[in-house]
Design a protein around this motif. Structure first.
Motif, PDB file in Angstrom:
ATOM      1  N   GLY A 247      57.070   5.083 -50.580  1.00  0.00           N
ATOM      2  CA  GLY A 247      56.370   6.360 -51.277  1.00  0.00           C
ATOM      3  C   GLY A 247      55.907   6.060 -52.444  1.00  0.00           C
ATOM      4  O   GLY A 247      55.681   7.191 -53.154  1.00  0.00           O
ATOM      5  N   ARG A 248      55.600   4.834 -52.828  1.00  0.00           N
ATOM      6  CA  ARG A 248      55.110   4.718 -54.219  1.00  0.00           C
ATOM      7  C   ARG A 248      53.597   4.253 -54.170  1.00  0.00           C
ATOM      8  O   ARG A 248      53.360   3.804 -52.913  1.00  0.00           O
ATOM      9  N   SER A 249      52.883   4.370 -55.181  1.00  0.00           N
ATOM     10  CA  SER A 249      51.429   4.176 -55.033  1.00  0.00           C
ATOM     11  C   SER A 249      51.010   2.809 -55.741  1.00  0.00           C
ATOM     12  O   SER A 249      49.819   2.522 -55.835  1.00  0.00           O
ATOM     13  N   LEU A 250      51.865   1.982 -56.044  1.00  0.00           N
ATOM     14  CA  LEU A 250      51.593   0.768 -56.785  1.00  0.00           C
ATOM     15  C   LEU A 250      50.779  -0.245 -56.163  1.00  0.00           C
ATOM     16  O   LEU A 250      49.922  -0.663 -56.506  1.00  0.00           O
ATOM     17  N   PRO A 251      51.231  -0.654 -54.754  1.00  0.00           N
ATOM     18  CA  PRO A 251      50.430  -1.381 -54.183  1.00  0.00           C
ATOM     19  C   PRO A 251      49.167  -1.121 -53.931  1.00  0.00           C
ATOM     20  O   PRO A 251      47.837  -1.948 -54.149  1.00  0.00           O
ATOM     21  N   TRP A 252      48.771   0.128 -53.363  1.00  0.00           N
ATOM     22  CA  TRP A 252      47.531   0.629 -53.287  1.00  0.00           C
ATOM     23  C   TRP A 252      46.735   0.719 -54.485  1.00  0.00           C
ATOM     24  O   TRP A 252      45.355   0.440 -54.660  1.00  0.00           O
ATOM     25  N   ALA A 253      47.379   1.261 -55.703  1.00  0.00           N
ATOM     26  CA  ALA A 253      46.639   1.058 -57.028  1.00  0.00           C
ATOM     27  C   ALA A 253      46.108  -0.102 -57.498  1.00  0.00           C
ATOM     28  O   ALA A 253      44.981  -0.436 -57.931  1.00  0.00           O
ATOM     29  N   VAL A 254      46.960  -1.199 -57.265  1.00  0.00           N
ATOM     30  CA  VAL A 254      46.702  -2.599 -57.466  1.00  0.00           C
ATOM     31  C   VAL A 254      45.368  -3.026 -56.717  1.00  0.00           C
ATOM     32  O   VAL A 254      44.521  -3.678 -57.286  1.00  0.00           O
ATOM     33  N   LEU A 255      45.372  -2.696 -55.318  1.00  0.00           N
ATOM     34  CA  LEU A 255      44.241  -3.150 -54.470  1.00  0.00           C
ATOM     35  C   LEU A 255      42.982  -2.482 -55.014  1.00  0.00           C
ATOM     36  O   LEU A 255      42.019  -2.984 -55.209  1.00  0.00           O
ATOM     37  N   VAL A 256      43.069  -1.081 -55.370  1.00  0.00           N
ATOM     38  CA  VAL A 256      41.915  -0.510 -55.864  1.00  0.00           C
ATOM     39  C   VAL A 256      41.484  -0.732 -57.240  1.00  0.00           C
ATOM     40  O   VAL A 256      40.180  -1.094 -57.365  1.00  0.00           O
ATOM     41  N   ALA A 257      42.422  -1.601 -58.183  1.00  0.00           N
ATOM     42  CA  ALA A 257      41.914  -1.952 -59.369  1.00  0.00           C
ATOM     43  C   ALA A 257      41.442  -3.474 -59.381  1.00  0.00           C
ATOM     44  O   ALA A 257      40.501  -3.691 -59.856  1.00  0.00           O
ATOM     45  N   VAL A 258      41.881  -4.088 -58.356  1.00  0.00           N
ATOM     46  CA  VAL A 258      41.309  -5.508 -58.005  1.00  0.00           C
ATOM     47  C   VAL A 258      40.052  -5.147 -57.381  1.00  0.00           C
ATOM     48  O   VAL A 258      39.202  -6.137 -57.696  1.00  0.00           O
ATOM     49  N   SER A 259      39.697  -4.303 -56.508  1.00  0.00           N
ATOM     50  CA  SER A 259      38.228  -4.294 -56.177  1.00  0.00           C
ATOM     51  C   SER A 259      37.595  -3.640 -57.352  1.00  0.00           C
ATOM     52  O   SER A 259      36.182  -4.085 -57.169  1.00  0.00           O
ATOM     53  N   ILE A 260      37.930  -2.984 -58.287  1.00  0.00           N
ATOM     54  CA  ILE A 260      37.007  -2.610 -59.224  1.00  0.00           C
ATOM     55  C   ILE A 260      36.589  -3.597 -60.104  1.00  0.00           C
ATOM     56  O   ILE A 260      35.482  -3.808 -60.390  1.00  0.00           O
ATOM     57  N   VAL A 261      37.525  -4.419 -60.345  1.00  0.00           N
ATOM     58  CA  VAL A 261      37.298  -5.536 -61.197  1.00  0.00           C
ATOM     59  C   VAL A 261      36.555  -6.920 -60.434  1.00  0.00           C
ATOM     60  O   VAL A 261      35.670  -7.429 -61.264  1.00  0.00           O
ATOM     61  N   VAL A 262      36.684  -7.125 -59.378  1.00  0.00           N
ATOM     62  CA  VAL A 262      35.880  -8.001 -58.669  1.00  0.00           C
ATOM     63  C   VAL A 262      34.646  -7.452 -58.397  1.00  0.00           C
ATOM     64  O   VAL A 262      33.447  -8.374 -58.634  1.00  0.00           O
ATOM     65  N   THR A 263      34.210  -6.198 -58.236  1.00  0.00           N
ATOM     66  CA  THR A 263      32.755  -5.566 -58.420  1.00  0.00           C
ATOM     67  C   THR A 263      32.199  -5.762 -59.512  1.00  0.00           C
ATOM     68  O   THR A 263      30.940  -6.394 -59.610  1.00  0.00           O
ATOM     69  N   GLY A 264      32.876  -5.541 -60.739  1.00  0.00           N
ATOM     70  CA  GLY A 264      32.375  -5.694 -62.044  1.00  0.00           C
ATOM     71  C   GLY A 264      31.914  -7.411 -62.123  1.00  0.00           C
ATOM     72  O   GLY A 264      30.949  -7.542 -62.942  1.00  0.00           O
ATOM     73  N   ILE A 265      32.924  -8.210 -61.824  1.00  0.00           N
ATOM     74  CA  ILE A 265      32.436  -9.469 -62.012  1.00  0.00           C
ATOM     75  C   ILE A 265      31.241  -9.808 -61.142  1.00  0.00           C
ATOM     76  O   ILE A 265      30.302 -10.529 -61.520  1.00  0.00           O
TER      77      ILE A 265
END
Length: 136
Positions: A18-36
């Protein structure tokens, strides 16, 4: 697991259900990797020719990883039942930046312009996915 204390009965759920932490981490990783990847494929960086070609190769490989994580986060967003706009915003780095990097020739500003649109959209999708769902 359940525990009984007198007449009380309660169920202990895992911390992640019921928590969003794993999903939010995956989205944040995608944003960072795209920026790199955008930084690696920027053509206005002064480098010798073989070094520039290596930067482009690495940037395109990193963008493949960014697109994969972005698409995985979008699929997971749809499975979690987020609104459609959240899923579209989370998928935007893969669709806009990933396609622009893979289709354009190296000296092009198109991926950077697509990144200027897609990365803020992904952040908006991340925020929209973390907000509580309205009760009907």
């Amino acid at each position: 697991m359940s525990s009984q204390n007198g007449d009380e009965r309660y169920v202990v759920l895992p911390w992640w259900r019921g928590r969003s932490l794993p999903w939010a981490v995956l989205v944040a990783v995608s944003i960072v990797v795209t920026g790199i990847a955008l930084e690696r494929t920027a053509f206005f960086i002064n480098a010798s020719d073989p070094e520039f070609i290596e930067r482009l190769r690495v940037g395109r490989l990193v963008m493949l990883a960014g697109s994969a994580t972005s698409l995985a986060a979008a699929i997971w967003s749809q499975v979690r039942g987020h609104p459609l706009w959240v899923t579209i915003c989370v998928a935007s780095p893969a669709v806009l930046v990933g396609l622009a990097i893979m289709m354009m020739t190296p000296p092009s500003l198109t991926p950077l312009i697509a990144g200027a649109v897609a990365l803020p959209a992904a952040v908006a999708g991340l925020i929209g996915g973390l907000l509580p769902k309205p009760r009907e």
